[in-house]
Write a protein that holds these residues in place. Structure first.
Motif, PDB file in Angstrom:
ATOM      1  N   ALA A  82      -5.175   8.386   2.150  1.00 17.94           N
ATOM      2  CA  ALA A  82      -4.530   7.094   2.418  1.00 17.94           C
ATOM      3  C   ALA A  82      -3.600   7.198   3.624  1.00 17.94           C
ATOM      4  O   ALA A  82      -3.562   6.299   4.476  1.00 17.94           O
ATOM      5  CB  ALA A  82      -3.758   6.622   1.186  1.00 17.94           C
ATOM      6  N   ALA A  83      -2.863   8.298   3.716  1.00 18.09           N
ATOM      7  CA  ALA A  83      -1.965   8.498   4.857  1.00 18.09           C
ATOM      8  C   ALA A  83      -2.762   8.610   6.151  1.00 18.09           C
ATOM      9  O   ALA A  83      -2.383   8.050   7.182  1.00 18.09           O
ATOM     10  CB  ALA A  83      -1.100   9.740   4.645  1.00 18.09           C
ATOM     11  N   GLU A  84      -3.875   9.325   6.104  1.00 20.56           N
ATOM     12  CA  GLU A  84      -4.729   9.465   7.290  1.00 20.56           C
ATOM     13  C   GLU A  84      -5.324   8.120   7.682  1.00 20.56           C
ATOM     14  O   GLU A  84      -5.397   7.784   8.868  1.00 20.56           O
ATOM     15  CB  GLU A  84      -5.848  10.488   7.020  1.00 20.56           C
ATOM     16  CG  GLU A  84      -6.814  10.674   8.166  1.00 20.56           C
ATOM     17  CD  GLU A  84      -6.188  11.241   9.437  1.00 20.56           C
ATOM     18  OE1 GLU A  84      -6.837  11.150  10.496  1.00 20.56           O
ATOM     19  OE2 GLU A  84      -5.062  11.766   9.388  1.00 20.56           O
ATOM     20  N   PHE A 124      -1.804   8.219  -7.410  1.00 21.27           N
ATOM     21  CA  PHE A 124      -2.913   8.836  -6.672  1.00 21.27           C
ATOM     22  C   PHE A 124      -2.781  10.353  -6.716  1.00 21.27           C
ATOM     23  O   PHE A 124      -1.687  10.899  -6.802  1.00 21.27           O
ATOM     24  CB  PHE A 124      -2.905   8.405  -5.211  1.00 21.27           C
ATOM     25  CG  PHE A 124      -3.334   6.976  -4.988  1.00 21.27           C
ATOM     26  CD1 PHE A 124      -3.642   6.115  -6.016  1.00 21.27           C
ATOM     27  CD2 PHE A 124      -3.426   6.482  -3.702  1.00 21.27           C
ATOM     28  CE1 PHE A 124      -4.025   4.803  -5.798  1.00 21.27           C
ATOM     29  CE2 PHE A 124      -3.805   5.181  -3.457  1.00 21.27           C
ATOM     30  CZ  PHE A 124      -4.109   4.336  -4.512  1.00 21.27           C
ATOM     31  N   SER A 125      -3.920  11.036  -6.619  1.00 21.63           N
ATOM     32  CA  SER A 125      -3.894  12.496  -6.509  1.00 21.63           C
ATOM     33  C   SER A 125      -3.414  12.878  -5.118  1.00 21.63           C
ATOM     34  O   SER A 125      -3.337  12.045  -4.213  1.00 21.63           O
ATOM     35  CB  SER A 125      -5.299  13.064  -6.742  1.00 21.63           C
ATOM     36  OG  SER A 125      -6.144  12.736  -5.642  1.00 21.63           O
ATOM     37  N   ALA A 126      -3.116  14.151  -4.919  1.00 20.24           N
ATOM     38  CA  ALA A 126      -2.637  14.625  -3.615  1.00 20.24           C
ATOM     39  C   ALA A 126      -3.674  14.364  -2.527  1.00 20.24           C
ATOM     40  O   ALA A 126      -3.333  13.943  -1.420  1.00 20.24           O
ATOM     41  CB  ALA A 126      -2.295  16.108  -3.686  1.00 20.24           C
ATOM     42  N   MET A 156       0.826  -1.193   0.000  1.00 21.73           N
ATOM     43  CA  MET A 156       0.000   0.000   0.000  1.00 21.73           C
ATOM     44  C   MET A 156       0.865   1.250   0.000  1.00 21.73           C
ATOM     45  O   MET A 156       0.383   2.346   0.061  1.00 21.73           O
ATOM     46  CB  MET A 156      -0.931  -0.028   1.209  1.00 21.73           C
ATOM     47  CG  MET A 156      -2.008   1.011   1.142  1.00 21.73           C
ATOM     48  SD  MET A 156      -3.267   0.617   2.351  1.00 21.73           S
ATOM     49  CE  MET A 156      -4.342   1.951   2.057  1.00 21.73           C
ATOM     50  N   ASP A 157       2.171   1.131  -0.056  1.00 26.18           N
ATOM     51  CA  ASP A 157       3.066   2.269  -0.077  1.00 26.18           C
ATOM     52  C   ASP A 157       3.266   2.814  -1.487  1.00 26.18           C
ATOM     53  O   ASP A 157       3.968   3.790  -1.668  1.00 26.18           O
ATOM     54  CB  ASP A 157       4.421   1.881   0.509  1.00 26.18           C
ATOM     55  CG  ASP A 157       4.336   1.622   1.995  1.00 26.18           C
ATOM     56  OD1 ASP A 157       5.182   0.864   2.478  1.00 26.18           O
ATOM     57  OD2 ASP A 157       3.450   2.177   2.648  1.00 26.18           O
ATOM     58  N   ASN A 158       2.661   2.221  -2.489  1.00 29.25           N
ATOM     59  CA  ASN A 158       2.847   2.608  -3.871  1.00 29.25           C
ATOM     60  C   ASN A 158       1.713   3.552  -4.280  1.00 29.25           C
ATOM     61  O   ASN A 158       0.719   3.137  -4.838  1.00 29.25           O
ATOM     62  CB  ASN A 158       2.872   1.353  -4.752  1.00 29.25           C
ATOM     63  CG  ASN A 158       3.398   1.643  -6.123  1.00 29.25           C
ATOM     64  OD1 ASN A 158       3.715   2.774  -6.451  1.00 29.25           O
ATOM     65  ND2 ASN A 158       3.484   0.606  -6.928  1.00 29.25           N
ATOM     66  N   PHE A 159       1.889   4.872  -4.001  1.00 25.05           N
ATOM     67  CA  PHE A 159       0.820   5.851  -4.213  1.00 25.05           C
ATOM     68  C   PHE A 159       1.118   6.821  -5.353  1.00 25.05           C
ATOM     69  O   PHE A 159       0.461   7.839  -5.486  1.00 25.05           O
ATOM     70  CB  PHE A 159       0.610   6.703  -2.943  1.00 25.05           C
ATOM     71  CG  PHE A 159       0.114   5.926  -1.768  1.00 25.05           C
ATOM     72  CD1 PHE A 159      -0.956   5.057  -1.860  1.00 25.05           C
ATOM     73  CD2 PHE A 159       0.718   6.088  -0.530  1.00 25.05           C
ATOM     74  CE1 PHE A 159      -1.413   4.356  -0.769  1.00 25.05           C
ATOM     75  CE2 PHE A 159       0.264   5.390   0.578  1.00 25.05           C
ATOM     76  CZ  PHE A 159      -0.793   4.515   0.451  1.00 25.05           C
TER      77      PHE A 159
END
Length: 89
Positions: free
Chosen positions: A15-17, A7-9, A1-4
């Motif tokens: 995802a971080a939240e 993704f948009s900002a 799941m670290d491959n972002f």
């Protein structure tokens, strides 16, 4: 799941939240499991027969048991952290 990277900002922020919230919930679950373990171990060790009130000996035993359990857990955790840090260098 670290491959972002695709993704948009705002998606990355969400995802971080979500990851942060999951980590907090995992910490809560670990804490609750630790409390459950304290309860089981110290209850079995200190309580001969349950009553409506703890006598002084039982209360002292429970406090000492939990304190020893916490001290031991912290010592093991600190030692493990030291070993990991030495391994990282």
């Amino acid at each position: 799941m670290d491959n972002f990277e695709n993704f948009s900002a705002s998606d990355k922020a969400e995802a971080a939240e979500l990851q942060r919230m999951i980590a907090i919930e995992q910490q809560k679950a670990q804490f609750q499991a630790q409390v459950h373990t304290f309860t089981d171990v110290c209850w079995d060790k200190c309580v001969d027969s349950p009553g409506s009130k703890l006598d002084n000996r039982t209360e002292t035993c429970l406090v000492s048991c939990v304190e020893r359990f916490i001290d031991t857990t912290l010592t093991i955790t600190n030692r493990f952290t030291q070993m990991v840090q030495k391994g990282a260098h």
